[in-house]
Design a protein around this motif. Structure first.
Motif, PDB file in Angstrom:
ATOM      1  N   TRP A 123      36.990  53.826 -22.167  1.00 24.07           N
ATOM      2  CA  TRP A 123      37.797  53.638 -20.958  1.00 24.07           C
ATOM      3  C   TRP A 123      36.859  53.327 -19.807  1.00 24.07           C
ATOM      4  O   TRP A 123      35.634  53.516 -19.935  1.00 24.07           O
ATOM      5  CB  TRP A 123      38.634  54.898 -20.698  1.00 24.07           C
ATOM      6  CG  TRP A 123      39.843  54.920 -21.582  1.00 24.07           C
ATOM      7  CD1 TRP A 123      41.093  54.491 -21.268  1.00 24.07           C
ATOM      8  CD2 TRP A 123      39.914  55.342 -22.959  1.00 24.07           C
ATOM      9  NE1 TRP A 123      41.935  54.625 -22.348  1.00 24.07           N
ATOM     10  CE2 TRP A 123      41.233  55.139 -23.395  1.00 24.07           C
ATOM     11  CE3 TRP A 123      38.994  55.865 -23.869  1.00 24.07           C
ATOM     12  CZ2 TRP A 123      41.645  55.437 -24.696  1.00 24.07           C
ATOM     13  CZ3 TRP A 123      39.405  56.163 -25.161  1.00 24.07           C
ATOM     14  CH2 TRP A 123      40.714  55.949 -25.559  1.00 24.07           C
ATOM     15  N   SER A 164      39.676  62.743 -28.989  1.00 20.45           N
ATOM     16  CA  SER A 164      40.902  61.985 -28.763  1.00 20.45           C
ATOM     17  C   SER A 164      41.215  61.766 -27.279  1.00 20.45           C
ATOM     18  O   SER A 164      42.374  61.652 -26.879  1.00 20.45           O
ATOM     19  CB  SER A 164      42.088  62.632 -29.486  1.00 20.45           C
ATOM     20  OG  SER A 164      41.808  62.683 -30.873  1.00 20.45           O
ATOM     21  N   GLY A 165      40.165  61.744 -26.491  1.00 17.24           N
ATOM     22  CA  GLY A 165      40.331  61.407 -25.072  1.00 17.24           C
ATOM     23  C   GLY A 165      40.978  62.502 -24.254  1.00 17.24           C
ATOM     24  O   GLY A 165      41.424  62.260 -23.145  1.00 17.24           O
ATOM     25  N   HIS A 166      41.017  63.730 -24.787  1.00 14.88           N
ATOM     26  CA  HIS A 166      41.527  64.822 -23.953  1.00 14.88           C
ATOM     27  C   HIS A 166      40.810  66.137 -24.251  1.00 14.88           C
ATOM     28  O   HIS A 166      41.387  67.220 -24.132  1.00 14.88           O
ATOM     29  CB  HIS A 166      43.059  64.955 -24.064  1.00 14.88           C
ATOM     30  CG  HIS A 166      43.563  65.363 -25.424  1.00 14.88           C
ATOM     31  ND1 HIS A 166      44.504  66.353 -25.593  1.00 14.88           N
ATOM     32  CD2 HIS A 166      43.249  64.923 -26.662  1.00 14.88           C
ATOM     33  CE1 HIS A 166      44.761  66.484 -26.895  1.00 14.88           C
ATOM     34  NE2 HIS A 166      44.012  65.639 -27.564  1.00 14.88           N
ATOM     35  N   GLN A 219      43.777  70.096 -16.831  1.00 15.90           N
ATOM     36  CA  GLN A 219      45.233  70.107 -16.766  1.00 15.90           C
ATOM     37  C   GLN A 219      45.721  71.094 -17.799  1.00 15.90           C
ATOM     38  O   GLN A 219      45.204  71.128 -18.914  1.00 15.90           O
ATOM     39  CB  GLN A 219      45.655  68.663 -17.056  1.00 15.90           C
ATOM     40  CG  GLN A 219      46.982  68.406 -17.603  1.00 15.90           C
ATOM     41  CD  GLN A 219      47.114  66.909 -17.930  1.00 15.90           C
ATOM     42  OE1 GLN A 219      46.221  66.097 -17.702  1.00 15.90           O
ATOM     43  NE2 GLN A 219      48.238  66.551 -18.489  1.00 15.90           N
ATOM     44  N   GLU A 277      44.176  53.501 -16.180  1.00 14.23           N
ATOM     45  CA  GLU A 277      44.673  53.850 -17.526  1.00 14.23           C
ATOM     46  C   GLU A 277      44.869  52.572 -18.333  1.00 14.23           C
ATOM     47  O   GLU A 277      45.363  51.560 -17.821  1.00 14.23           O
ATOM     48  CB  GLU A 277      45.977  54.639 -17.428  1.00 14.23           C
ATOM     49  CG  GLU A 277      46.497  55.170 -18.758  1.00 14.23           C
ATOM     50  CD  GLU A 277      45.554  56.156 -19.461  1.00 14.23           C
ATOM     51  OE1 GLU A 277      44.396  55.796 -19.728  1.00 14.23           O
ATOM     52  OE2 GLU A 277      45.999  57.279 -19.759  1.00 14.23           O
ATOM     53  N   THR A 278      44.427  52.621 -19.583  1.00  6.76           N
ATOM     54  CA  THR A 278      44.626  51.509 -20.524  1.00  6.76           C
ATOM     55  C   THR A 278      44.772  52.124 -21.917  1.00  6.76           C
ATOM     56  O   THR A 278      44.449  53.297 -22.104  1.00  6.76           O
ATOM     57  CB  THR A 278      43.405  50.548 -20.607  1.00  6.76           C
ATOM     58  OG1 THR A 278      42.325  51.243 -21.256  1.00  6.76           O
ATOM     59  CG2 THR A 278      42.948  50.044 -19.261  1.00  6.76           C
ATOM     60  N   PHE A 333      43.934  57.292 -12.342  1.00  9.27           N
ATOM     61  CA  PHE A 333      43.815  58.517 -11.543  1.00  9.27           C
ATOM     62  C   PHE A 333      42.540  58.509 -10.711  1.00  9.27           C
ATOM     63  O   PHE A 333      41.574  57.823 -11.042  1.00  9.27           O
ATOM     64  CB  PHE A 333      43.857  59.752 -12.438  1.00  9.27           C
ATOM     65  CG  PHE A 333      42.913  59.706 -13.621  1.00  9.27           C
ATOM     66  CD1 PHE A 333      41.634  60.218 -13.538  1.00  9.27           C
ATOM     67  CD2 PHE A 333      43.315  59.130 -14.834  1.00  9.27           C
ATOM     68  CE1 PHE A 333      40.763  60.181 -14.618  1.00  9.27           C
ATOM     69  CE2 PHE A 333      42.448  59.080 -15.922  1.00  9.27           C
ATOM     70  CZ  PHE A 333      41.167  59.613 -15.815  1.00  9.27           C
ATOM     71  N   LYS A 338      38.795  69.361 -21.035  1.00  9.85           N
ATOM     72  CA  LYS A 338      39.434  70.539 -20.431  1.00  9.85           C
ATOM     73  C   LYS A 338      39.341  71.783 -21.317  1.00  9.85           C
ATOM     74  O   LYS A 338      39.476  72.887 -20.861  1.00  9.85           O
ATOM     75  CB  LYS A 338      40.902  70.244 -20.088  1.00  9.85           C
ATOM     76  CG  LYS A 338      41.762  70.048 -21.332  1.00  9.85           C
ATOM     77  CD  LYS A 338      43.227  69.840 -21.021  1.00  9.85           C
ATOM     78  CE  LYS A 338      43.522  68.473 -20.517  1.00  9.85           C
ATOM     79  NZ  LYS A 338      43.250  67.393 -21.493  1.00  9.85           N
ATOM     80  N   TYR A 376      51.096  70.175 -20.665  1.00 13.00           N
ATOM     81  CA  TYR A 376      51.164  69.213 -21.768  1.00 13.00           C
ATOM     82  C   TYR A 376      52.614  69.096 -22.184  1.00 13.00           C
ATOM     83  O   TYR A 376      53.385  70.048 -22.031  1.00 13.00           O
ATOM     84  CB  TYR A 376      50.368  69.740 -22.964  1.00 13.00           C
ATOM     85  CG  TYR A 376      48.965  69.190 -23.088  1.00 13.00           C
ATOM     86  CD1 TYR A 376      48.716  68.046 -23.824  1.00 13.00           C
ATOM     87  CD2 TYR A 376      47.894  69.831 -22.484  1.00 13.00           C
ATOM     88  CE1 TYR A 376      47.429  67.540 -23.960  1.00 13.00           C
ATOM     89  CE2 TYR A 376      46.600  69.339 -22.619  1.00 13.00           C
ATOM     90  CZ  TYR A 376      46.373  68.187 -23.363  1.00 13.00           C
ATOM     91  OH  TYR A 376      45.109  67.701 -23.498  1.00 13.00           O
ATOM     92  N   ARG A 385      45.714  62.223 -32.514  1.00 10.71           N
ATOM     93  CA  ARG A 385      45.126  62.735 -31.273  1.00 10.71           C
ATOM     94  C   ARG A 385      44.977  64.263 -31.238  1.00 10.71           C
ATOM     95  O   ARG A 385      44.825  64.845 -30.169  1.00 10.71           O
ATOM     96  CB  ARG A 385      45.859  62.215 -30.024  1.00 10.71           C
ATOM     97  CG  ARG A 385      45.657  60.709 -29.802  1.00 10.71           C
ATOM     98  CD  ARG A 385      46.096  60.262 -28.418  1.00 10.71           C
ATOM     99  NE  ARG A 385      45.219  60.746 -27.381  1.00 10.71           N
ATOM    100  CZ  ARG A 385      45.511  60.741 -26.084  1.00 10.71           C
ATOM    101  NH1 ARG A 385      46.674  60.274 -25.678  1.00 10.71           N
ATOM    102  NH2 ARG A 385      44.667  61.196 -25.194  1.00 10.71           N
ATOM    103  N   ARG A 437      49.077  55.621 -25.260  1.00  6.56           N
ATOM    104  CA  ARG A 437      48.603  55.468 -23.875  1.00  6.56           C
ATOM    105  C   ARG A 437      49.327  54.317 -23.213  1.00  6.56           C
ATOM    106  O   ARG A 437      49.676  53.337 -23.859  1.00  6.56           O
ATOM    107  CB  ARG A 437      47.118  55.108 -23.791  1.00  6.56           C
ATOM    108  CG  ARG A 437      46.155  56.248 -23.644  1.00  6.56           C
ATOM    109  CD  ARG A 437      45.838  56.808 -24.909  1.00  6.56           C
ATOM    110  NE  ARG A 437      44.610  57.577 -24.947  1.00  6.56           N
ATOM    111  CZ  ARG A 437      43.945  57.773 -26.075  1.00  6.56           C
ATOM    112  NH1 ARG A 437      44.372  57.240 -27.193  1.00  6.56           N
ATOM    113  NH2 ARG A 437      42.872  58.517 -26.070  1.00  6.56           N
ATOM    114  N   CYS A 443      35.243  57.802 -26.127  1.00  5.91           N
ATOM    115  CA  CYS A 443      35.916  58.936 -26.760  1.00  5.91           C
ATOM    116  C   CYS A 443      36.140  58.554 -28.225  1.00  5.91           C
ATOM    117  O   CYS A 443      35.928  57.402 -28.601  1.00  5.91           O
ATOM    118  CB  CYS A 443      37.283  59.178 -26.128  1.00  5.91           C
ATOM    119  SG  CYS A 443      37.186  59.581 -24.377  1.00  5.91           S
TER     120      CYS A 443
END
Ligand code: FSA
Length: 420
Positions: free
Chosen positions: A229, A357-359, A58, A272-273, A257, A362, A61, A335, A403, A329
């Protein structure tokens, strides 16, 4: 300005996942040949967060810093021969079913406009969703959002790890198996690491890039919080899978997702949590949350996954899960990543590249650019990045959660009794 690292220097990278392999690739491409990566497992490691069939790629942002960083990564997703074959630019449906989530979508849109991008295609009715994702058969009650057609989609994450590791080897890098459990320190200088197997690896520079396992190697003063997750796979027949080819990623910001089926005809879906910890001491210090491997998920996560299907693809709402997994993660308090020299060791001998930080995934094609800059030059050329990614234990008092979904709070795995 510190002097440039001599080209024959030995560089040890602890961790062969997203950050570690990217760093090795960039160092080798910059001409350094004496690069060794060690990981507890053969690549792709079963516990690397990136060992997965698909991850969202993605660019949009809500904040300009990550937006610009993602645009840098996008260039390489589109053009670098290691990453390009694994990138599927199918678009993303950003959806929401809560007020907070619809605010997030609006934030993304505002940022797009301020960066000169076209606004997201508004999705306010079932018909509008069907125009961009005709595969959806559910009622989508209460769903609204926006669609981004290009510059986003998903990547085959496991294949990225494999291809990046192959390229590292082709360029002369070494990838070895060993579970790092500490650093070798002499007179305040980090000289390498030790492993559980009893091997000592020595190097001029050591990079710790072992994601959620980084806390087993050194004290991060509570900056790292390992959380997991959950996701599941369902299997489709070949005829069923055919219909989903090139479907955009369906990303509901407050629910979860899913992706088009992989080559095995399996759809991966995540709920998502706020995430789950696994504290091993009763005081629940961030650093005592440690990853464990499990092939089961909390029942509440199964329910959440089935709920997403019942709204979008009700024909799959009761289908058996052929895979259920948790994925680890490691969150920094704000984050942003932690990409910095460790201030307590001399000569920039210890470089940290963690705190995904879970992103993080990408950014795989580009993150190594910055880590290698730090290794080679002893500093980042961009002041904004060095500020954002610095060693910052003072921020642990204000840990953001950031989140949606689930019960609204981070739960500990040990407090969950109902598993499937
Ligand atoms: O921006 C992204 O890379 C999406 S990452 C997917 C996800 O499951 C998150 O939704 C979750 O909140 C956590 O950060 C782990 O990764």
């Amino acid at each position: 300005m510190p002097s440039k690292l001599p080209i024959n220097s030995k560089i040890l990278i602890v961790g062969g996942g997203t950050f570690g392999l990217s760093t090795a690739l960039w160092l080798l491409r910059s001409g350094y040949r004496n690069v060794v990566v060690i990981d507890a497992f053969e690549i792709p490691s079963d516990i690397s967060a990136a060992n997965d069939v698909n991850k969202i790629i993605q660019t949009s942002y809500a904040d300009a810093f990550h937006y610009n960083l993602a645009l840098g990564a996008l260039e390489l997703w589109k053009n670098d021969h290691v990453f390009k074959p694994n990138f599927h630019e199918v678009g993303i449906v950003y959806a929401s079913t809560s007020l907070e989530a619809s605010e997030e979508v609006k934030e993304i849109d505002r940022q797009r406009i301020s960066l000169g991008k076209s606004p997201l295609v508004p999705l306010t009715s079932k018909n509008e969703f069907l125009k961009v994702a005709p595969q959806l058969t559910g009622e989508l009650s209460g769903w609204s959002g926006g669609f981004q057609q290009d510059e986003c989609g998903w990547a085959h994450a496991r294949n990225c790890l494999i291809q990046c590791a192959d390229e590292v080897r082709n360029l002369g890098g070494e990838i070895l198996v060993g579970k790092a459990n500490g650093l070798v320190i002499e007179d305040g200088v980090v000289k390498g690491c030790t492993t559980e197997e009893g091997t000592v690896y020595l190097a001029e520079k050591t990079v710790v890039a072992s994601g959620a396992s980084s806390i087993g190697i050194l004290d991060f003063e509570d900056q790292m919080l390992a959380k997991c997750w959950t996701f599941a796979h369902i299997k489709l027949s070949s005829e069923e899978a055919q219909k989903f080819k090139n479907m955009p990623v369906i990303l509901n910001m407050d629910q979860g997702f899913f992706f088009e089926p992989d080559t095995n005809n399996e759809i991966k879906i995540c709920n998502e949590t706020p995430g789950f910890t696994n504290y091993v001491d009763s005081k629940k210090n961030p650093q005592s949350s440690v990853p464990i491997s499990r092939d089961s998920i909390p029942k509440e996560c199964e329910d959440a996954i089935r709920k997403i299907f019942s709204q979008t693809l009700p024909e799959f709402a009761d289908r058996e899960f052929v895979k259920k997994k948790i994925c680890w993660c490691t969150d920094t308090p704000d984050r942003s990543f932690l990409i910095s020299e460790h201030p307590d060791y001399k000569n920039g001998s210890l470089v940290l590249a963690t705190g995904d930080s879970g992103h993080g995934f990408k950014f795989m094609p580009i993150v190594g650019k910055y880590v290698s800059e730090l290794v080679i030059n002893g500093c980042l050329s961009d002041e904004d990045k060095s500020q954002k990614w610095k060693w910052r234990p003072e921020t642990t008092k204000n840990r953001i959660q950031d989140r949606l979904g689930g019960t609204g709070t981070v739960q500990d795995l040990k407090d969950i009794s109902d598993w499937i």
